[in-house]
Each structure stands twice: as structure tokens, then as C-alpha cells.
Write a protein that holds these residues in place. Structure first.
Motif, PDB file in Angstrom:
ATOM      1  N   ASP A 135       1.249  -1.117   0.057  1.00 35.27           N
ATOM      2  CA  ASP A 135       0.121  -0.075  -0.287  1.00 35.27           C
ATOM      3  C   ASP A 135       0.890   1.540   0.764  1.00 35.27           C
ATOM      4  N   LEU A 136       2.091   0.618  -0.005  1.00 38.63           N
ATOM      5  CA  LEU A 136       3.528   2.083   0.419  1.00 38.63           C
ATOM      6  C   LEU A 136       3.690   2.180  -0.693  1.00 38.63           C
ATOM      7  N   ASN A 137       3.712   1.317  -1.618  1.00 37.30           N
ATOM      8  CA  ASN A 137       4.866   1.354  -2.438  1.00 37.30           C
ATOM      9  C   ASN A 137       5.670   0.734  -2.466  1.00 37.30           C
ATOM     10  N   ILE A 138       6.404  -0.384  -1.332  1.00 32.30           N
ATOM     11  CA  ILE A 138       7.261  -0.975  -0.892  1.00 32.30           C
ATOM     12  C   ILE A 138       7.025  -2.299  -1.336  1.00 32.30           C
ATOM     13  N   ASP A 139       8.039  -3.273  -1.788  1.00 31.90           N
ATOM     14  CA  ASP A 139       7.561  -4.700  -2.144  1.00 31.90           C
ATOM     15  C   ASP A 139       7.387  -5.330  -1.394  1.00 31.90           C
ATOM     16  N   GLY A 140       6.012  -5.449  -0.582  1.00 33.23           N
ATOM     17  CA  GLY A 140       6.243  -6.696   0.497  1.00 33.23           C
ATOM     18  C   GLY A 140       6.450  -7.884   0.227  1.00 33.23           C
ATOM     19  N   LEU A 141       6.878  -8.754  -0.871  1.00 33.65           N
ATOM     20  CA  LEU A 141       7.056  -9.955  -0.930  1.00 33.65           C
ATOM     21  C   LEU A 141       8.482  -9.633  -0.799  1.00 33.65           C
ATOM     22  N   ASP A 142       9.493  -7.788  -1.102  1.00 37.58           N
ATOM     23  CA  ASP A 142      10.833  -8.304  -0.436  1.00 37.58           C
ATOM     24  C   ASP A 142      11.354  -8.893   0.654  1.00 37.58           C
ATOM     25  N   LEU A 143      10.320  -8.354   1.797  1.00 42.61           N
ATOM     26  CA  LEU A 143      10.652  -8.663   2.619  1.00 42.61           C
ATOM     27  C   LEU A 143      10.720 -10.021   3.016  1.00 42.61           C
ATOM     28  N   ILE A 144       9.433 -10.996   2.661  1.00 38.61           N
ATOM     29  CA  ILE A 144       9.451 -11.879   2.884  1.00 38.61           C
ATOM     30  C   ILE A 144      10.684 -12.663   2.118  1.00 38.61           C
ATOM     31  N   SER A 145      11.460 -12.039   0.821  1.00 39.62           N
ATOM     32  CA  SER A 145      12.758 -13.031   0.395  1.00 39.62           C
ATOM     33  C   SER A 145      13.559 -12.433   1.477  1.00 39.62           C
ATOM     34  N   ASP A 146      13.846 -11.824   2.497  1.00 43.01           N
ATOM     35  CA  ASP A 146      15.091 -10.909   3.120  1.00 43.01           C
ATOM     36  C   ASP A 146      15.268 -11.461   4.101  1.00 43.01           C
ATOM     37  N   ILE A 147      13.322 -12.398   5.227  1.00 43.95           N
ATOM     38  CA  ILE A 147      13.166 -13.482   6.191  1.00 43.95           C
ATOM     39  C   ILE A 147      13.675 -13.629   5.800  1.00 43.95           C
ATOM     40  N   ARG A 148      13.716 -14.413   5.179  1.00 45.82           N
ATOM     41  CA  ARG A 148      13.605 -15.850   4.645  1.00 45.82           C
ATOM     42  C   ARG A 148      15.342 -16.435   4.559  1.00 45.82           C
ATOM     43  N   GLU A 149      16.135 -15.118   3.874  1.00 48.93           N
ATOM     44  CA  GLU A 149      17.966 -15.506   3.984  1.00 48.93           C
ATOM     45  C   GLU A 149      18.090 -15.124   5.210  1.00 48.93           C
ATOM     46  N   ILE A 150      17.659 -14.611   5.970  1.00 49.12           N
ATOM     47  CA  ILE A 150      18.866 -14.611   7.265  1.00 49.12           C
ATOM     48  C   ILE A 150      17.807 -15.542   8.404  1.00 49.12           C
ATOM     49  N   TYR A 151      16.981 -15.827   8.476  1.00 48.52           N
ATOM     50  CA  TYR A 151      16.874 -17.825   9.516  1.00 48.52           C
ATOM     51  C   TYR A 151      17.675 -18.384   8.264  1.00 48.52           C
ATOM     52  N   ASP A 152      17.681 -18.398   7.132  1.00 47.37           N
ATOM     53  CA  ASP A 152      18.573 -19.304   6.502  1.00 47.37           C
ATOM     54  C   ASP A 152      19.830 -19.203   7.461  1.00 47.37           C
ATOM     55  N   ASN A 153      20.563 -18.075   7.153  1.00 46.65           N
ATOM     56  CA  ASN A 153      21.930 -18.005   7.465  1.00 46.65           C
ATOM     57  C   ASN A 153      22.002 -19.258   8.246  1.00 46.65           C
ATOM     58  N   TYR A 154      20.894 -18.051   9.417  1.00 48.15           N
ATOM     59  CA  TYR A 154      21.483 -18.776  11.123  1.00 48.15           C
ATOM     60  C   TYR A 154      20.745 -19.441  11.688  1.00 48.15           C
ATOM     61  N   GLY A 155      19.966 -20.162  10.489  1.00 45.03           N
ATOM     62  CA  GLY A 155      19.055 -21.338  10.828  1.00 45.03           C
ATOM     63  C   GLY A 155      18.058 -21.046  12.058  1.00 45.03           C
ATOM     64  N   PHE A 156      17.486 -20.094  12.115  1.00 40.50           N
ATOM     65  CA  PHE A 156      16.587 -20.042  12.821  1.00 40.50           C
ATOM     66  C   PHE A 156      15.159 -20.703  12.859  1.00 40.50           C
ATOM     67  N   GLU A 157      14.567 -21.464  13.747  1.00 37.78           N
ATOM     68  CA  GLU A 157      13.739 -21.630  13.565  1.00 37.78           C
ATOM     69  C   GLU A 157      12.231 -21.189  13.563  1.00 37.78           C
ATOM     70  N   THR A 158      12.537 -20.066  14.116  1.00 40.20           N
ATOM     71  CA  THR A 158      11.065 -19.259  13.792  1.00 40.20           C
ATOM     72  C   THR A 158      10.257 -19.281  12.350  1.00 40.20           C
ATOM     73  N   ASN A 159       9.093 -19.667  12.189  1.00 42.90           N
ATOM     74  CA  ASN A 159       8.374 -20.434  10.960  1.00 42.90           C
ATOM     75  C   ASN A 159       7.942 -18.078  10.271  1.00 42.90           C
ATOM     76  N   ILE A 160       8.391 -18.353   9.190  1.00 38.33           N
ATOM     77  CA  ILE A 160       7.648 -17.570   8.471  1.00 38.33           C
ATOM     78  C   ILE A 160       6.383 -17.310   8.182  1.00 38.33           C
ATOM     79  N   LEU A 161       5.124 -16.797   9.084  1.00 37.24           N
ATOM     80  CA  LEU A 161       3.689 -16.622   8.516  1.00 37.24           C
ATOM     81  C   LEU A 161       3.618 -14.974   7.580  1.00 37.24           C
ATOM     82  N   ALA A 162       3.707 -15.404   6.064  1.00 38.38           N
ATOM     83  CA  ALA A 162       3.506 -13.855   5.695  1.00 38.38           C
ATOM     84  C   ALA A 162       1.668 -14.050   6.129  1.00 38.38           C
ATOM     85  N   ALA A 163       1.458 -12.215   5.971  1.00 38.86           N
ATOM     86  CA  ALA A 163       0.653 -12.260   6.292  1.00 38.86           C
ATOM     87  C   ALA A 163      -0.276 -10.811   5.492  1.00 38.86           C
ATOM     88  N   SER A 164      -1.521 -10.400   6.090  1.00 39.64           N
ATOM     89  CA  SER A 164      -1.853  -8.953   5.161  1.00 39.64           C
ATOM     90  C   SER A 164      -1.903  -9.220   3.710  1.00 39.64           C
TER      91      SER A 164
END
Ligand code: E4P
Length: 217
Positions: A135-164
Motif C-alpha cells: 500500500d505504501l509502494n514498498i514491495d512486501g514480498l521483498d521483505l519475505i525474501s529478506d527474512i527467509r535469507e536471514i533465517y536460513d543463514n543462521y538456522g532460526f526456527e521461527t516460522n515465517i507467516l506471511a500476512a496481510s
């Protein structure tokens, strides 16, 4: 990718649940308002229907109050995921509630840094809001990609729950990126079945079946 339904409308949940489309449910105060029902009553009904996690959101702003509310909400059923906002107090509440063995969904996430903090605080789910960024012209899907990369880099077990999530396209894009879960309104999940070529092809088959006089039962 797991499908959560983003609604407190029990009829809509039941319809999708009967089709095996519901791995969990997310609610928030706005969705409870829309349902016109008492939070405890409607959340219990949803928890009885769905075996997966059902997110119920606290309304307090201070950590201690959030913890008290989270404990109360968790009494509703074993499959409650306590939803707390991504504030410093929310992170404190997340740590305490997860240490007690409760599922916690940290919501209103709009940056990779916020997601990193939620993972450090032991969140079961992090909820990045795609549509509100779009809605603010910022690509929300980029955020999902960034979090996926960061969590995978360090093996975080928190589940990414894409919302909105606002469109069927968001669903397939989240699945491509590797979101663990996507929570969407019932209408978006149903819209995933639509394709113009399916409708066009079916029209032709119906016409040809009539012309051929096909009878099956
Ligand atoms: C779910 O957990 C969120 O509260 C919800 O997806 C927000 O969606 P909205 O931005 O369409 O209100």
C-alpha cells in the motif's frame, strides 16, 4: 507451505476446513470486531474446529499486561498461539510466553531487523505484513525474501507467516520464496482456483457434451 485462514468468521473457516485447506487460523482485534462476537467464545469455537495453531491477539501495550493476557488466551485451548505486537514490550512478552512453552506469533512486522529480533526472542511465528507495505509502494514480498535469507543463514526456527495477503498472486509468490505459512482471507484462498482459461475451456466442454448427448450417471 501451510495455509492459515485470516478470519474469525467460523462459517468461512468450516467451509475451507472441510476441504483440508486449513492448517491454522489467524485473528486480530479488527477481525474479532468484524465477527461481532466475544473473543473468548469465537476463539474457542475456532480452536475446537481446527487442530492447527489459532492466533489470538493481546490488546495490552505493556509487557506484563501482555503476558497476563497471553496466559489467559492460552487457557482457551492447547492450540492457541498468542499474538503480540512487534514492539520492545511485545518482544519481552514473547520471550516469557515462549519460555513457558506457549506458541507466540509476533505480528505487525515491517522490517527484516524486526524479524531478526523476534527470532532471537524465540517467536514461533513472525508475521510480516505484505499488503500494508505494498500500500505504501514498498514491495512486501521483498521483505519475505529478506527474512527467509536471514533465517536460513543462521538456522532460526521461527516460522515465517506471511500476512496481510491481498491476492492469489501473493500466495504463489510466498510459496516460491519459501514462506513457511501464508495467512489469507477466505476469498483469496478461493480465488486461487480461478483462471480465465479454465472458465473458457469448461464452457466449451459443456457445449460439446450437450451436442454429443453425453450422459454419465
Ligand atoms: C494476520 O495475522 C494479520 O493481522 C492480517 O493478515 C492483517 O491483514 P490486513 O493488512 O489485510 O489487515
Amino acid at each position: 507451505m501451510k495455509f492459515f485462514v485470516d478470519t474469525a468468521d467460523t462459517k468461512a473457516i468450516a467451509e475451507l476446513n472441510d476441504l483440508g485447506m486449513v492448517d491454522g487460523v489467524t485473528t486480530n482485534p479488527s477481525l474479532i470486531l468484524k465477527s461481532g462476537r466475544d473473543i473468548h467464545e469465537v476463539t474457542k469455537e475456532i480452536c475446537d474446529m481446527v487442530s492447527g495453531p489459532v492466533s489470538a491477539e493481546v490488546i495490552a501495550l505493556k509487557a506484563d499486561d501482555m503476558i497476563a493476557e497471553g496466559r489467559k488466551l492460552a487457557e482457551i485451548a492447547d492450540n492457541i498461539a498468542v499474538k503480540v505486537p512487534l514492539t520492545w514490550d511485545g518482544l519481552k512478552a514473547c520471550k516469557v510466553l515462549t519460555d513457558e512453552g506457549k506458541m507466540v506469533n509476533v505480528t505487525l512486522c515491517f522490517s527484516a531487523n524486526q524479524a531478526l529480533l523476534a527470532a532471537k526472542a524465540g517467536a514461533t511465528f513472525i508475521s510480516p505484513f505484505i499488503g500494508r507495505l505494498d500500500d505504501l509502494n514498498i514491495d512486501g514480498l521483498d521483505l519475505i525474501s529478506d527474512i527467509r535469507e536471514i533465517y536460513d543463514n543462521y538456522g532460526f526456527e521461527t516460522n515465517i507467516l506471511a500476512a496481510s495477503i491481498r491476492s492469489a498472486n501473493h500466495m504463489s509468490e510466498c510459496a516460491k520464496i519459501g514462506a513457511d505459512v501464508a495467512t489469507a482471507p477466505p476469498g483469496v484462498i478461493k480465488a486461487m482456483a480461478n483462471h480465465l482459461l479454465t472458465d473458457k475451456g469448461l464452457d466449451q466442454f459443456v457445449k460439446d457434451a450437450k451436442e454429443a448427448g453425453i450422459k454419465i450417471v
